[in-house]
Write an enzyme that holds these catalytic residues in place. Structure first.
Site, PDB file in Angstrom:
ATOM      1  N   ALA A  95       1.066   3.742   7.193  1.00 19.73           N
ATOM      2  CA  ALA A  95       1.064   5.198   7.427  1.00 19.73           C
ATOM      3  C   ALA A  95      -0.325   5.747   7.728  1.00 19.73           C
ATOM      4  O   ALA A  95      -0.461   6.917   8.097  1.00 19.73           O
ATOM      5  CB  ALA A  95       1.671   5.915   6.234  1.00 19.73           C
TER       6      ALA A  95
ATOM      7  N   ASN B 135       0.833  -1.197   0.000  1.00 19.18           N
ATOM      8  CA  ASN B 135       0.000   0.000   0.000  1.00 19.18           C
ATOM      9  C   ASN B 135       0.874   1.257   0.000  1.00 19.18           C
ATOM     10  O   ASN B 135       1.050   1.899  -1.023  1.00 19.18           O
ATOM     11  CB  ASN B 135      -0.940  -0.057   1.220  1.00 19.18           C
ATOM     12  CG  ASN B 135      -2.032   0.981   1.161  1.00 19.18           C
ATOM     13  OD1 ASN B 135      -1.905   1.971   0.458  1.00 19.18           O
ATOM     14  ND2 ASN B 135      -3.100   0.773   1.892  1.00 19.18           N
ATOM     15  N   ASP B 136       1.512   1.564   1.137  1.00 15.50           N
ATOM     16  CA  ASP B 136       2.308   2.809   1.223  1.00 15.50           C
ATOM     17  C   ASP B 136       3.431   2.858   0.186  1.00 15.50           C
ATOM     18  O   ASP B 136       3.728   3.924  -0.351  1.00 15.50           O
ATOM     19  CB  ASP B 136       2.957   2.937   2.607  1.00 15.50           C
ATOM     20  CG  ASP B 136       1.914   3.065   3.695  1.00 15.50           C
ATOM     21  OD1 ASP B 136       0.770   3.423   3.377  1.00 15.50           O
ATOM     22  OD2 ASP B 136       2.255   2.805   4.859  1.00 15.50           O
ATOM     23  N   VAL B 137       4.048   1.710  -0.080  1.00 17.52           N
ATOM     24  CA  VAL B 137       5.228   1.726  -0.958  1.00 17.52           C
ATOM     25  C   VAL B 137       4.860   1.957  -2.426  1.00 17.52           C
ATOM     26  O   VAL B 137       5.744   2.075  -3.269  1.00 17.52           O
ATOM     27  CB  VAL B 137       6.082   0.435  -0.815  1.00 17.52           C
ATOM     28  CG1 VAL B 137       6.617   0.292   0.581  1.00 17.52           C
ATOM     29  CG2 VAL B 137       5.327  -0.792  -1.266  1.00 17.52           C
TER      30      VAL B 137
END
Ligand code: NAP
Length: 482
Positions: free
Chosen positions: A448, A407-409
């Site tokens: 995050a 997700n965040d990456v």
């Protein structure tokens, strides 16, 4: 003195000198093996060999230490070795891959605790009735360091373990006046440290110092959110090395000084690598709180009416027409343990002439190298794992990017919104691929805690479900079309 006695003394002095030289050479050899082992660990292909070389270095250091201190009771050592070895072996075999960070955290804590006890015992011995001379200043100063850093490491690591294991709330616990309490505890520890150096024979000072450091360890880690614990664990790993090196000075043991310094330095380097990969400073990790910024776009603003769900059959159809596919794994891959299904999908696609690569982000998952370890477990060839700099320029020529539990990456907000908590974090540019398939269970945020516009992009299809289940659906559908 008779000639015989003089010669005897000379020979025994020479023998003691030789003994020291041999012992120090053995420690030097162990240190060289540690360094070669660490170098091997920096590359997955050489990691297993590196681990073995480091272990041989440790074995040499242990054997030499035992031979050097021949007043030691071997029975106690063998009992300790069996009990400790059994606990370690059981934990290593039983632990889930996703629980690895907290296990490493616990081991760091034990390292810090051991330093506290060994340095304390050495101080008691050096000031006891059997001592021939008062302890040197080097020894007492090193003991203060061991007790202080070791106490912080032990309790800080226990809190970090509790947060990751879910036994303590993951949330940042912000106690009122915590900074003032921390400063007072540090001052108390410094005063106690000075008292230990001036009056080492008073055992209470040392244990008061350890108590102050222990409270400090808890208070320093409890305000940090569970999400940042992997970085904290890496930092505590460095502390455990510093405590061990200090204990090496207490015992005048060169092997321990070198090994502790290597752990201290490598832990610090790893902490720095993690912070750079997240584009956050260490101060921000230790004193800041990660989470969505007030006033940022909500999930509804980003997703409403724009998210397109897909099915395993539809993804299989798209893959049939693909020539190049990039798979991007994230934390969800570890949760669903879908690495074997990823391998099966890769083999299936490659058998049809599709070029398949893996895009690996340095902080995907919850510990450094998390994805490399998972994929290696399923024997996915290391050459297929492409680092961010290598794979990013290829996304524009990629037909399908399959994002599994990441997700965040892959959140493009890192590039576009300077107020976002992940602003400036380098990401994998999957959004530049012709089609993006995202496999995850829902639209929930990742680590995050922020929404991801990739999920609402025109070229993105969401395959909702557990990673392993979704991959099995795609594989089954692909086989049907064979
Ligand atoms: P992520 O942003 O935490 O997202 C993981 C996603 O996996 C979640 O959105 C979740 O969505 C999904 N997921 C969970 N269980 C799943 C399952 N069974 N099947 C399919 N999907 C599942 O993960 P990431 O993209 O790997 O990013 C890593 C984050 O951790 C970064 O923010 C990084 O800074 C941080 N971090 C990493 C390290 C490190 O050393 N690697 C250290 C500290 C911090 P659903 O719930 O909707 O399924």
């Amino acid at each position: 003195m008779s000639i015989e006695l003089l010669l005897d003394n000379l020979f025994s002095a020479a023998a003691a000198d030789y003994r020291r030289v041999i012992i120090n050479l053995a420690y030097l050899l162990a240190a060289v093996l540690f360094v070669i082992g660490l170098k091997g660990l920096s590359h997955p292909r050489k990691a297993v060999k590196g681990n073995l070389i480091g272990s041989i270095g440790m074995l040499i250091a242990i054997v030499v230490t035992l031979l050097d201190r021949n007043i030691i009771s071997y029975e106690m050592i063998i009992i300790g070795f069996i009990v400790g070895g059994a606990v370690g072996a059981i934990l290593a075999v039983k632990i889930e891959m996703t629980a690895m960070p907290q296990m490493v955290g616990l081991f760091n804590g034990f390292g810090g605790g051991a330093s506290v006890l060994v340095a304390g015992a050495a101080l008691i011995e050096a000031t006891g009735a059997m001592a021939s001379a008062p302890p040197s200043t080097q020894m007492t100063v090193a003991t203060v360091f061991s007790g202080f850093v070791g106490g912080i490491t032990f309790w800080g690591s226990l809190v970090a373990f509790g947060k990751l294991a879910g036994t303590i709330t993951e949330k940042a616990v912000l106690l009122p006046a915590r900074h003032i309490i921390n400063i007072l505890l540090t001052i108390a520890a410094i005063v106690l440290g000075v008292l230990i150096v001036l009056d080492p024979a008073n055992p209470y000072y040392y244990w008061y110092l350890v108590a102050a450091a222990s409270v400090l360890g808890v208070l320093l880690v409890i305000p940090i959110g569970g999400a940042d614990m992997p970085v904290v664990i890496s930092l505590l790993n460095s502390y455990s090395g510093i405590a061990a090196a200090a204990t090496g000075f207490v015992l005048s043991n060169n092997g321990l000084i070198i090994a502790g310094s290597l752990v201290g330095a490598s832990g610090l380097i790893l902490t720095k690598i993690m912070c750079v990969a997240m584009n956050r400073s260490l101060t921000n990790v230790v004193f800041g709180v990660l989470g969505p910024t007030a006033g940022g776009p909500t999930a509804d603003d980003i997703y409403a009416g724009k998210v397109k769900a897909t099915s395993g059959e539809e993804v299989a159809m798209i893959l049939e027409g693909a020539r190049r596919v990039v798979i991007v794994p994230g934390y969800g891959l570890a949760v669903s343990q879908a690495q074997y299904q990823v391998r099966d999908l890769t083999n299936l696609l490659e058998a049809r002439g599709v070029e398949v690569d893996f895009g690996i982000h340095p902080v995907a998952g919850r510990m450094p190298g998390h994805m490399n370890v998972l994929l290696a477990e399923a024997n996915i060839p290391y050459e297929k794992l492409k680092e961010m700099d290598e794979v990013n320029p290829t996304f524009a020529q990629t037909d399908v990017a399959i994002v599994i539990g990441a997700n965040d990456v892959v959140n493009p907000v890192a590039r576009t919104d300077p107020s976002s908590p992940i602003a400036g974090m380098p990401i994998l540019d999957v959004d530049k691929a012709r089609t993006v398939v995202v496999i995850k269970r829902s639209l929930s945020p990742g680590f995050a805690g922020i929404p991801n516009p990739l999920f609402a992009a025109d070229n993105t299809l969401m395959l909702f479900g557990d990673g392993k289940k979704a991959l099995l659906e795609i594989i089954a559908a692909l086989k049907e079309t064979a």
